[in-house]
Design an enzyme around this catalytic site. Sequence first.
Site, PDB file in Angstrom:
ATOM      1  N   ILE A 144       0.981  -0.984   0.158  1.00  0.00           N
ATOM      2  CA  ILE A 144      -0.290  -0.467   0.417  1.00  0.00           C
ATOM      3  C   ILE A 144       0.702   0.858  -0.402  1.00  0.00           C
ATOM      4  CG2 ILE A 144      -2.317  -0.936   1.289  1.00  0.00           C
ATOM      5  CD1 ILE A 144      -1.134   0.491   3.129  1.00  0.00           C
ATOM      6  N   ASP A 145       0.211   2.159  -0.638  1.00  0.00           N
ATOM      7  CA  ASP A 145       1.421   3.587  -0.804  1.00  0.00           C
ATOM      8  C   ASP A 145       1.815   4.316   1.051  1.00  0.00           C
ATOM      9  OD1 ASP A 145       1.205   4.087  -3.649  1.00  0.00           O
ATOM     10  OD2 ASP A 145      -0.974   4.622  -3.624  1.00  0.00           O
ATOM     11  N   GLN A 146       2.493   4.759   0.514  1.00  0.00           N
ATOM     12  CA  GLN A 146       3.322   5.363   1.930  1.00  0.00           C
ATOM     13  C   GLN A 146       2.238   5.795   2.641  1.00  0.00           C
ATOM     14  OE1 GLN A 146       7.118   7.131   1.106  1.00  0.00           O
ATOM     15  NE2 GLN A 146       6.765   8.207   3.163  1.00  0.00           N
ATOM     16  N   THR A 148      -0.994   5.867   2.575  1.00  0.00           N
ATOM     17  CA  THR A 148      -2.542   5.210   2.570  1.00  0.00           C
ATOM     18  C   THR A 148      -1.742   4.855   4.032  1.00  0.00           C
ATOM     19  OG1 THR A 148      -2.695   4.991   0.592  1.00  0.00           O
ATOM     20  CG2 THR A 148      -3.660   3.065   2.165  1.00  0.00           C
ATOM     21  N   ARG A 246      -7.535   5.996  -6.280  1.00  0.00           N
ATOM     22  CA  ARG A 246      -7.485   7.404  -6.164  1.00  0.00           C
ATOM     23  C   ARG A 246      -7.941   8.075  -7.762  1.00  0.00           C
ATOM     24  NH1 ARG A 246      -0.961   7.169  -4.186  1.00  0.00           N
ATOM     25  NH2 ARG A 246      -1.240   9.978  -4.350  1.00  0.00           N
TER      26      ARG A 246
END
Length: 309
Positions: A144-146, A148, A246
């Site tokens: 998962i993105d930083q 998130t 997103r």
Amino acid sequence: MTSHTPTQNVMSVQYFSIRNHAGQRLDNYLFRELKSVPRSRVMRMIRKGEVRVNGKRAPVHTKLKEGDRIRVPPVWCDEESTVKVPTWLRKVVAASVVFEDDRMLVLNKPHGIAVHAGGSVQVGVIETAREVFDNEMLELAHRIDQGTSGCLILAKTRIGLLELHHAFQKQRIQKQYDVIVDGVWPTQVNEVSLPLRKFTLPTGERRVVVDEAGKSALTQFEIVSQAEWHTWLKAKPRTGRTHQIRVHCLSQQCPIVGDIKYSTRRQNDKSSLRLMLHASSIEFMDGLVVNVPLEESFFAHWATLIAAD
């Protein structure tokens, strides 16, 4: 004549044969095997084609297969270059476990912490977890993105990792997210099915756009709460494309609050807010459901947005 400090040594050409690490990404495999080499140097070697897999160039995200042979060129290494995990990060990761069994750990990853090292990030969740839980076999089952927060699965064994990868590929694991978007979400839109294409900017940054030539992507949405200019949604991605939620939110002219990568002019005054995207639960086909509570910052920022509307 170039000089080197006493702590630096040159490594000769190295070869690695993949046996117990099938399914792992090339960059992560080399991070582990070349611990004394700075991660930025490892990434540069791969991107320049200096690292060869079965005699050919390979991108950083190459999934290794059993029997693959990797060639690494000579490289200077620093015996003191190993990055130490900060104490505060050890405490955060140790306290983030929400579920554990024989095959995996499920963490509630805080926003702002990267899942792995790379680029300007020297140490991430996975490197920290290996130290905290004294298990070098721990691997990321997904990413998962930083920015998130929320559910992050770590596999405890190689077999567990392969099983989890297979389950994700066959859509036997479903994730649900809490999302706050900038704008009024159209009430008639309960799903977005738009193909997504991934590309890389000259800087190396990954981006995603809606494109008919891209891969199919489907996200289901449900309105939780609506203010004058903001909407709280539940999002269920039925496919696992990069930045899927997103970009699908952006496609409805409702970008996620705090999303600098896909921000719009309306969001310029909200750049100080965290990315309002939280992986709130994960459901397995065997009936196991793991819920991950929202961070206080999520509620606090929602309250701030409502007050400003």
